[in-house]
Design a protein around this motif. Sequence first.
Motif, PDB file in Angstrom:
ATOM      1  N   PRO A  13       0.814  -1.219   0.000  1.00  0.00           N
ATOM      2  CA  PRO A  13       0.000   0.000   0.000  1.00  0.00           C
ATOM      3  C   PRO A  13       0.853   1.276   0.000  1.00  0.00           C
ATOM      4  O   PRO A  13       0.456   2.288  -0.583  1.00  0.00           O
ATOM      5  CB  PRO A  13      -0.851  -0.095   1.263  1.00  0.00           C
ATOM      6  N   ILE A  14       2.021   1.212   0.597  1.00  0.00           N
ATOM      7  CA  ILE A  14       2.904   2.384   0.590  1.00  0.00           C
ATOM      8  C   ILE A  14       3.412   2.641  -0.824  1.00  0.00           C
ATOM      9  O   ILE A  14       3.447   3.785  -1.283  1.00  0.00           O
ATOM     10  CB  ILE A  14       4.050   2.218   1.606  1.00  0.00           C
ATOM     11  N   SER A  15       3.760   1.585  -1.543  1.00  0.00           N
ATOM     12  CA  SER A  15       4.188   1.744  -2.933  1.00  0.00           C
ATOM     13  C   SER A  15       3.061   2.286  -3.800  1.00  0.00           C
ATOM     14  O   SER A  15       3.284   3.135  -4.673  1.00  0.00           O
ATOM     15  CB  SER A  15       4.674   0.410  -3.496  1.00  0.00           C
ATOM     16  N   ALA A  16       1.846   1.808  -3.565  1.00  0.00           N
ATOM     17  CA  ALA A  16       0.688   2.293  -4.335  1.00  0.00           C
ATOM     18  C   ALA A  16       0.445   3.778  -4.044  1.00  0.00           C
ATOM     19  O   ALA A  16       0.147   4.553  -4.960  1.00  0.00           O
ATOM     20  CB  ALA A  16      -0.552   1.469  -3.997  1.00  0.00           C
ATOM     21  N   LEU A  17       0.596   4.171  -2.792  1.00  0.00           N
ATOM     22  CA  LEU A  17       0.441   5.579  -2.429  1.00  0.00           C
ATOM     23  C   LEU A  17       1.543   6.416  -3.065  1.00  0.00           C
ATOM     24  O   LEU A  17       1.284   7.507  -3.583  1.00  0.00           O
ATOM     25  CB  LEU A  17       0.443   5.744  -0.904  1.00  0.00           C
ATOM     26  N   ALA A  18       2.752   5.924  -3.061  1.00  0.00           N
ATOM     27  CA  ALA A  18       3.865   6.646  -3.692  1.00  0.00           C
ATOM     28  C   ALA A  18       3.595   6.849  -5.180  1.00  0.00           C
ATOM     29  O   ALA A  18       3.896   7.908  -5.732  1.00  0.00           O
ATOM     30  CB  ALA A  18       5.182   5.897  -3.474  1.00  0.00           C
ATOM     31  N   GLU A  19       3.023   5.848  -5.817  1.00  0.00           N
ATOM     32  CA  GLU A  19       2.675   5.970  -7.243  1.00  0.00           C
ATOM     33  C   GLU A  19       1.612   7.049  -7.451  1.00  0.00           C
ATOM     34  O   GLU A  19       1.699   7.852  -8.382  1.00  0.00           O
ATOM     35  CB  GLU A  19       2.185   4.628  -7.789  1.00  0.00           C
TER      36      GLU A  19
END
Length: 114
Positions: A51-57
């Motif tokens: 989820p952190i990677s998705a938010l960063a995207e």
Amino acid sequence: MPEPILISIAAALAAKGATGLYDLVKRKFAKDPVAIAALEAASAAPDDTQPISALAERLHQAEVNDQEFAYALRAEWQKLPGTLTTHGGVHNQVTGNVTGKVVQAGDVQGNISL
């Protein structure tokens, strides 16, 4: 792929450790249900990298589409203690009882022996 700084910002947002930063992003994402869902998913699982990677995207896309937001996001990030505000900077923070050696270095040419 988002820049490493956006991963760091996303992690800080997930941990809700930066109120001003969180409020800025929440306002930006207010009209985008997918982005809000990414923010909420990261906040619900601050130790989960997906989820952190998705938010960063999502942050990356927001920056690409809105230069003013990009500037505001990075300016708010730099206000936080412990963030690197210069390119190539080094920041160490050592607290508590420490035994052993601590090294702070920028560019090292050759070997280091302790």
